[in-house]
Design a protein around this motif. Structure first.
Motif, PDB file in Angstrom:
ATOM      1  N   PRO A  99     -81.019  96.263 -14.760  1.00 36.83           N
ATOM      2  CA  PRO A  99     -80.487  95.624 -13.550  1.00 36.83           C
ATOM      3  C   PRO A  99     -79.613  94.397 -13.828  1.00 36.83           C
ATOM      4  N   LEU A 100     -79.618  93.887 -15.046  1.00 39.21           N
ATOM      5  CA  LEU A 100     -78.796  92.721 -15.371  1.00 39.21           C
ATOM      6  C   LEU A 100     -77.354  93.086 -15.717  1.00 39.21           C
ATOM      7  N   CYS A 101     -77.095  94.339 -16.060  1.00 40.73           N
ATOM      8  CA  CYS A 101     -75.751  94.752 -16.488  1.00 40.73           C
ATOM      9  C   CYS A 101     -74.688  94.482 -15.428  1.00 40.73           C
ATOM     10  N   LEU A 102     -74.904  94.997 -14.245  1.00 45.68           N
ATOM     11  CA  LEU A 102     -73.855  94.907 -13.228  1.00 45.68           C
ATOM     12  C   LEU A 102     -73.638  93.508 -12.668  1.00 45.68           C
ATOM     13  N   PRO A 103     -74.683  92.711 -12.431  1.00 43.37           N
ATOM     14  CA  PRO A 103     -74.393  91.343 -11.985  1.00 43.37           C
ATOM     15  C   PRO A 103     -73.568  90.550 -13.001  1.00 43.37           C
ATOM     16  N   VAL A 104     -73.834  90.747 -14.275  1.00 43.86           N
ATOM     17  CA  VAL A 104     -73.089  90.021 -15.305  1.00 43.86           C
ATOM     18  C   VAL A 104     -71.620  90.444 -15.294  1.00 43.86           C
ATOM     19  N   VAL A 105     -71.349  91.731 -15.294  1.00 39.48           N
ATOM     20  CA  VAL A 105     -69.949  92.170 -15.295  1.00 39.48           C
ATOM     21  C   VAL A 105     -69.281  91.901 -13.950  1.00 39.48           C
ATOM     22  N   GLY A 106     -70.063  91.887 -12.878  1.00 40.37           N
ATOM     23  CA  GLY A 106     -69.504  91.545 -11.576  1.00 40.37           C
ATOM     24  C   GLY A 106     -68.987  90.124 -11.528  1.00 40.37           C
ATOM     25  N   VAL A 107     -69.735  89.202 -12.136  1.00 38.38           N
ATOM     26  CA  VAL A 107     -69.295  87.804 -12.197  1.00 38.38           C
ATOM     27  C   VAL A 107     -68.044  87.691 -13.064  1.00 38.38           C
ATOM     28  N   VAL A 108     -68.018  88.399 -14.173  1.00 37.47           N
ATOM     29  CA  VAL A 108     -66.829  88.388 -15.029  1.00 37.47           C
ATOM     30  C   VAL A 108     -65.628  88.941 -14.269  1.00 37.47           C
ATOM     31  N   ALA A 109     -65.833  90.020 -13.520  1.00 37.11           N
ATOM     32  CA  ALA A 109     -64.738  90.628 -12.762  1.00 37.11           C
ATOM     33  C   ALA A 109     -64.226  89.698 -11.662  1.00 37.11           C
ATOM     34  N   LEU A 110     -65.113  88.879 -11.097  1.00 43.85           N
ATOM     35  CA  LEU A 110     -64.668  87.900 -10.093  1.00 43.85           C
ATOM     36  C   LEU A 110     -63.695  86.896 -10.696  1.00 43.85           C
ATOM     37  N   GLY A 111     -63.945  86.524 -11.925  1.00 45.32           N
ATOM     38  CA  GLY A 111     -63.070  85.569 -12.599  1.00 45.32           C
ATOM     39  C   GLY A 111     -61.813  86.197 -13.166  1.00 45.32           C
ATOM     40  N   GLU A 112     -61.847  87.483 -13.376  1.00 44.12           N
ATOM     41  CA  GLU A 112     -60.713  88.190 -13.984  1.00 44.12           C
ATOM     42  C   GLU A 112     -60.107  89.127 -12.943  1.00 44.12           C
ATOM     43  N   ARG A 113     -59.217  88.612 -12.151  1.00 42.99           N
ATOM     44  CA  ARG A 113     -58.621  89.379 -11.052  1.00 42.99           C
ATOM     45  C   ARG A 113     -57.406  90.170 -11.532  1.00 42.99           C
ATOM     46  N   SER A 114     -57.625  90.985 -12.543  1.00 42.42           N
ATOM     47  CA  SER A 114     -56.580  91.863 -13.055  1.00 42.42           C
ATOM     48  C   SER A 114     -57.231  93.200 -13.388  1.00 42.42           C
ATOM     49  N   ARG A 115     -56.462  94.050 -14.024  1.00 38.79           N
ATOM     50  CA  ARG A 115     -57.001  95.348 -14.425  1.00 38.79           C
ATOM     51  C   ARG A 115     -58.187  95.191 -15.374  1.00 38.79           C
ATOM     52  N   TRP A 116     -58.239  94.070 -16.086  1.00 37.61           N
ATOM     53  CA  TRP A 116     -59.317  93.870 -17.057  1.00 37.61           C
ATOM     54  C   TRP A 116     -60.650  93.617 -16.379  1.00 37.61           C
ATOM     55  N   GLY A 117     -60.625  93.125 -15.159  1.00 35.33           N
ATOM     56  CA  GLY A 117     -61.860  93.017 -14.391  1.00 35.33           C
ATOM     57  C   GLY A 117     -62.425  94.399 -14.100  1.00 35.33           C
ATOM     58  N   SER A 118     -61.557  95.322 -13.707  1.00 37.09           N
ATOM     59  CA  SER A 118     -61.980  96.706 -13.456  1.00 37.09           C
ATOM     60  C   SER A 118     -62.482  97.359 -14.743  1.00 37.09           C
ATOM     61  N   ALA A 119     -61.797  97.096 -15.838  1.00 32.74           N
ATOM     62  CA  ALA A 119     -62.216  97.660 -17.126  1.00 32.74           C
ATOM     63  C   ALA A 119     -63.579  97.106 -17.541  1.00 32.74           C
ATOM     64  N   THR A 120     -63.820  95.836 -17.253  1.00 32.55           N
ATOM     65  CA  THR A 120     -65.107  95.233 -17.587  1.00 32.55           C
ATOM     66  C   THR A 120     -66.237  95.879 -16.801  1.00 32.55           C
ATOM     67  N   VAL A 121     -66.007  96.102 -15.512  1.00 30.31           N
ATOM     68  CA  VAL A 121     -67.031  96.753 -14.686  1.00 30.31           C
ATOM     69  C   VAL A 121     -67.258  98.188 -15.162  1.00 30.31           C
ATOM     70  N   ALA A 122     -66.185  98.885 -15.515  1.00 27.24           N
ATOM     71  CA  ALA A 122     -66.324 100.250 -16.032  1.00 27.24           C
ATOM     72  C   ALA A 122     -67.169 100.261 -17.305  1.00 27.24           C
ATOM     73  N   ALA A 123     -66.911  99.320 -18.192  1.00 30.41           N
ATOM     74  CA  ALA A 123     -67.687  99.245 -19.437  1.00 30.41           C
ATOM     75  C   ALA A 123     -69.150  98.912 -19.153  1.00 30.41           C
ATOM     76  N   GLY A 124     -69.388  97.977 -18.240  1.00 30.22           N
ATOM     77  CA  GLY A 124     -70.762  97.611 -17.895  1.00 30.22           C
ATOM     78  C   GLY A 124     -71.524  98.764 -17.270  1.00 30.22           C
ATOM     79  N   ALA A 125     -70.860  99.522 -16.415  1.00 28.97           N
ATOM     80  CA  ALA A 125     -71.506 100.677 -15.790  1.00 28.97           C
ATOM     81  C   ALA A 125     -71.789 101.762 -16.830  1.00 28.97           C
TER      82      ALA A 125
END
Length: 125
Positions: A78-104
């Motif tokens: 359950p910690l995976c998605l909150p962590v990448v979600g916070v990173v994606a909030l700070g990275e408002r580019s395609r790399w935020g989406s890539a981070t969430v994809a990797a976390g999932a």
């Protein structure tokens, strides 16, 4: 453990990874809908956590490497998605989406490992 719930969490995590990976390929940041998808996967993972802890408290134990390893995977999922979600909030580019994809994707792999530990598999090692 409830196998249908484990499969559901893994499949929804893979679908989220594909969805966010597609957004990254299209050069899109994480959108509100992606966060709703993360919330759905997180709710499923939290349900799995509660059910598995209830089973452990009723005396059921993993057949494999032991309870400590099982609980460490169970808490990590359950910690995976909150962590990448916070990173994606700070990275408002395609790399935020890539981070969430990797976390999932990591979450889906952790699901496989969790099921493997519960059933007593060796984990390929």
């Amino acid at each position: 453990m409830l196998t249908p719930l484990t499969v559901t969490v893994g499949v929804t995590a893979l679908l989220l990874a594909l969805w966010c990976g597609y957004a990254a390929l299209r050069d899109q940041p994480v959108k509100d809908w992606h966060y709703l998808g993360m919330a759905l996967v997180l709710l499923l993972a939290l349900a799995q956590l509660v059910i598995a802890l209830a089973q452990l408290s009723n005396g059921e134990r993993p057949a494999g490497e032991g309870t400590a390893v099982f609980v460490s995977y169970l808490v990590s999922i359950p910690l995976c998605l909150p962590v990448v979600g916070v990173v994606a909030l700070g990275e408002r580019s395609r790399w935020g989406s890539a981070t969430v994809a990797a976390g999932a994707l990591v979450l889906a792999v952790l699901q496989l490992r969790l099921a493997d530990v519960w059933s007593g598999g060796t984990g390929g090692g």
